[in-house]
Structure formats: structure tokens, C-alpha cells
Design an enzyme around this catalytic site. Structure first.
Site, short mmCIF file in Angstrom:
data_model
loop_
_atom_site.label_atom_id
_atom_site.label_comp_id
_atom_site.label_asym_id
_atom_site.label_seq_id
_atom_site.Cartn_x
_atom_site.Cartn_y
_atom_site.Cartn_z
N GLU A 72 0.76 -1.04 -0.05
CA GLU A 72 -0.22 -0.03 0.00
C GLU A 72 0.75 1.29 0.26
O GLU A 72 0.59 2.30 -0.38
CB GLU A 72 -1.20 -0.03 1.14
CG GLU A 72 -1.95 -1.10 1.37
CD GLU A 72 -2.84 -1.23 -0.11
OE1 GLU A 72 -2.95 -0.07 -0.68
OE2 GLU A 72 -3.38 -2.43 -0.26
N CYS A 230 -14.71 2.57 -12.89
CA CYS A 230 -15.29 4.05 -12.59
C CYS A 230 -13.80 5.01 -12.65
O CYS A 230 -13.26 5.37 -11.69
CB CYS A 230 -15.77 4.19 -11.19
SG CYS A 230 -16.65 5.77 -11.18
N CYS A 237 -19.05 3.21 -17.63
CA CYS A 237 -20.67 3.64 -17.90
C CYS A 237 -20.87 4.66 -19.18
O CYS A 237 -21.75 4.59 -20.07
CB CYS A 237 -21.16 4.21 -16.79
SG CYS A 237 -20.67 5.80 -16.37
#
Length: 464
Positions: A72, A230, A237
Site C-alpha cells: 500500500e 469508474c 458507463c
């Protein structure tokens, strides 16, 4: 005694809203298509090395907290494709907190060079020593204690608690900020939304499943969704759906590609299985006919319904890009290259570099005599600039750099003018901390840590 007074009957509760009355959180949780979303993740998640520790269908196995911490940290401001080889090399060399705590900065830098943001490396080394000295090398389960360790912030603490200990802890990175700000229509600045305790953090904590292992799956699914669906500039989309029904515009083309892929594979193996092709064709047709395959959150996404997908989250106005120029001097003497080490007070402190002059004028405005005067004043060496070898372009957060590499050599009668290893500060007349000098052979160049720019210059020199 019977009363003739009329009494208003109690209103029967609406079964669809009874559980969510006066409870906004439950209402939003019920709207979020959790089942479809986790199903999407089960079907579409990428195969990554650290997911080899993850079980089958949406079953998350606990991961080593040290590995989570390293991964991370490397992924901050850096893409997965870039991090993968660095992560694998690092884990082979420093497989535990103890091994990292015993490493020097120069040794660890060899495995971190090229990733940039070298403050992360110093934090990792400092944090490893803190873990060994204060926590016997074991990551604490308490969030507050984790946040006291260097290199661990709210995001990393949440990742360790969720992925390693299966605690009900939220993880919020840039991808999740983008997903939730669009899904809920949060009209705020991205930097504000990313702060711990902000609206995004509250929404994420509200959506977390009750079970810790499910929380780990959900956290990972949200990050994956923001990374591959996204996206910031090309969300699925908008790029893969039509305005009418949200299905793929090029379904037939995708089917043709899919059929061709399987036919090619079977022909290469010398066998063709028509039944296999028919089953795969049917599976793809069913998959393409689902809106959720395009985006499982599209039906209830506020930004999508309003046509504001690309407008959210809001970004801070970026400062004007500054153009800077640098000249790098390759000084080779008796088969060795001269390198200098940056002082602690400078940017990229502790990094080795070839002698470099940073200036705000294009190279065409400076002569070789100007460069020779710099080398004589700054390094105490009397050199002759031979020729320009190569030009490199580098892009950073706030500026663009043009770097010209020059070949320099000693004059026939040149000598080191002084033994003091001092370098004048380019912005004032004061003397900075001492820079270390090293004369290294070509093979030795691979044993020291260099930034990405000087790594490119090193590769150019070794290849020429």
C-alpha cells in the site's frame, strides 16, 4: 362498558420503509446493490500476486500485515503495473519487518529507486525500526497505535486492519473517493473528501458489511472498481454503453473477437471443440446482456443520472506548470565516473547523482564556457566540456524538465583545485552541507540508488 367514541386506527407500517424510517444510513445501504457489486468483483477481479492469498468466490484470507504495509505504501501515487516488479523484488530481499529494520538507507534505495516520492522509503525504514523496538516486530491491532508508526496513515491503517486482521475498518483511497463521490453525488473537493472523517469516509464506513472478512472483500472490490470501471477520464458507463439501455454498443464485435480468440487457441493446440465454442458463446451473450456487467452501480448512481460523471469529484485548480532545465555532466577519469551525494537539506536527500546544474534558461542561452565556470566554481574541478550526448524529458507533478547530458573531460594539465568537498548553494552565497564524492566504475553504478532520471542516464551510458 362499550364506548361509541370513534378511534383512528393505527396506520399500518409500509413494509418497504418500516425498517428504514428515520434512519438515513439504513436507507442508503439498502439502495446500494451490494449483492450485484460483490458478484461483479468475483467475476471481474484481476489476477494479482497478493490475491493468491485470497480464497475462492469472495472469500478473503488474512494477509501478512507487513506485505500489506509495503504494497500500500508503494501504491501511493503509483500505478499497479509500475509497482508489481518493485514489490516482488522488495519482498524477496526484505521479507519481514526485522530484515527491513536492519537495512541501511543506501541498501534499501537500490530496491526502491525509480518509484519516486522517496520520502516513503525513509518512512518505511523509520517505521520498521519503530515496530521492532516498540512492538517486538508485530503490527498492533489498535488503529491509534498503528497511526503512531511512521509511514502509516488512515488509509494504510485501515488496509492493515481490514486485510490482515479482518476488522471492520474502512479503506479510502483515490479510487474510492471517485466512486462514492459519483455514486452519492458528493459535490466537494477531492482533497477534502479524502481526509479522514469526511463524507466519503462516513459513507464507506456505513456501507461496510458486518463480518470482517466480508469487509476485506468489499474494500478490495471498491478499489478494484475505481481502478478498472469508474475511471477518472474514461468511466465504463460512458465509454462502453449506449444512452438507451446501458449495454455494449459493439456486442456483435466483442462476440466475434471472443469466438476468434477461442478458435485460434484450439487451432494452435491442433484440436477444435464445437461444443466448447457454443458454451462459451452462450456464456458471453448472457454476460453482455446484463447492465451490471457494464457497471453494477449505474442504475442508482446519482452522477450518472444527472449526467455529471466526469464532473465529479471536483479537482483543485492545478498550479501552472513550470519548465525547468538541467545540465548533467558525465566526468570520466581513468575508467571511473564521478558521482555526488545530495545533502540532507536538499530535495531527494541521500540520492546519488552525476554532477548537475539546474537553471531556468534554455540550454541554447548558455555556452560551454558558462558550464565550465560552474564546474570549476561548484566542484573545484578544471574541466573541458566536450559535447552534448543526449537529451531527456521528465514530467513531475508541477513542472516539466529538459535535461541535457554533456560529456566532460579533464584538461591536459588539470588538477583538483581544492580538497574541500563543498558545494556552493545555487540560490545564495552560503555553503551547504558537504556532498560526498565517489568515483565509480561502470559495474559499480548498478550497486547504488539513483532516481528515475539518473537511472535512465545510467542505462544510456552502459548501453553506449
Amino acid at each position: 362498558m362499550r364506548s361509541d367514541r370513534w378511534v383512528m386506527p393505527k396506520k399500518k407500517p409500509n413494509p418497504t420503509t418500516a425498517n428504514n424510517k428515520n434512519n438515513e444510513n439504513n436507507e442508503e445501504v439498502s439502495v446500494f446493490p451490494m449483492t450485484e457489486f460483490l458478484q461483479w468483483f468475483s467475476d471481474e477481479k484481476r489476477k494479482l500476486p497478493w490475491r493468491s492469498l485470497t480464497g475462492g468466490r469472495n472469500v478473503h484470507k488474512k494477509r501478512d500485515p507487513y506485505a500489506v504495509w509495503i504494497l500500500e505504501t508503494m501504491l501511493q501515487q503509483t500505478q499497479i503495473a509500475t509497482v508489481l516488479p518493485y514489490y516482488q523484488r522488495w519482498m524477496k530481499r526484505f521479507p519481514s519487518v526485522k530484515s527491513l529494520s536492519q537495512a541501511s538507507y543506501e541498501e534499501a534505495l537500490v530496491y526502491f529507486q525509480g518509484l519516486g516520492y522517496y520520502r516513503r522509503l525513509r518512512s518505511l525504514l523509520e517505521g520498521a525500526k519503530s515496530l521492532v523496538n516498540d512492538h517486538t516486530g508485530i503490527f498492533p491491532i489498535d488503529r491509534a497505535k498503528l497511526l503512531d508508526i511512521a509511514g502509516i496513515g488512515p488509509y494504510t491503517a485501515g488496509a492493515i486492519l481490514s486485510f490482515s486482521y479482518h476488522k471492520r475498518a474502512a479503506v479510502v483511497d483515490g479510487n474510492i473517493v471517485r466512486v462514492l463521490s459519483r455514486y452519492y453525488g458528493l459535490n466537494a473537493d477531492k482533497s477534502v473528501l479524502a481526509q479522514y472523517g469526511s463524507a466519503v469516509w462516513k459513507k464507506m464506513e456505513m456501507l461496510l458489511p458486518r463480518r470482517g472478512s466480508k469487509c476485506a472483500v468489499f474494500n478490495e472490490a471498491m478499489m478494484e472498481f475505481g481502478s478498472i470501471v469508474c475511471k477518472a477520464r474514461e468511466p465504463r458507463c460512458l465509454t462502453l454503453s449506449s444512452k438507451n439501455n446501458g449495454l455494449f454498443q459493439t456486442t456483435n464485435h466483442l462476440l466475434a473477437e471472443h469466438d476468434h480468440k477461442y478458435c485460434t487457441q484450439d487451432h494452435a493446440k491442433g484440436s477444435v471443440n464445437p461444443n466448447k465454442h457454443a458454451r462459451e458463446h452462450t456464456r458471453v451473450v448472457k454476460q453482455l446482456n446484463k447492465k451490471e456487467w457494464v457497471c453494477p452501480l449505474m442504475k442508482s448512481c446519482v452522477a450518472y443520472q444527472r449526467g455529471e460523471v466526469l464532473a465529479l469529484p471536483k479537482l483543485k485548480k492545478q498550479p501552472k506548470t513550470e519548465h525547468v532545465y538541467s545540465s548533467v555532466f558525465i566526468i570520466k577519469h581513468r575508467g571511473r565516473y564521478l558521482l555526488l551525494k545530495r545533502s540532507k537539506k536538499e530535495r531527494l536527500s541521500g540520492m546519488w547523482e552525476f554532477p548537475t546544474l539546474e537553471h531556468h534558461m534554455p540550454h541554447d542561452n548558455l555556452t560551454h564556457q558558462d558550464f565550465e565556470r560552474f564546474v570549476r566554481t561548484q566542484l573545484g574541478l578544471k574541466l573541458k566540456i566536450d559535447r552534448a550526448l543526449q537529451t531527456f524529458k521528465s514530467s513531475y507533478t508541477r513542472y516539466r524538465a529538459t535535461v541535457v547530458v554533456f560529456q566532460a573531460k579533464f584538461d591536459d594539465d588539470s588538477k583538483i583545485l581544492n580538497a574541500k568537498q563543498t558545494v556552493l548553494n545555487q540560490t545564495s552565497s552560503s555553503v551547504t552541507e558537504t556532498k560526498l564524492r565517489r568515483w565509480l566504475t561502470a559495474s559499480d553504478l548498478n550497486t547504488i540508488g539513483l532516481s528515475s532520471l539518473y537511472s535512465r542516464i545510467r542505462a544510456y551510458l552502459l548501453a553506449s
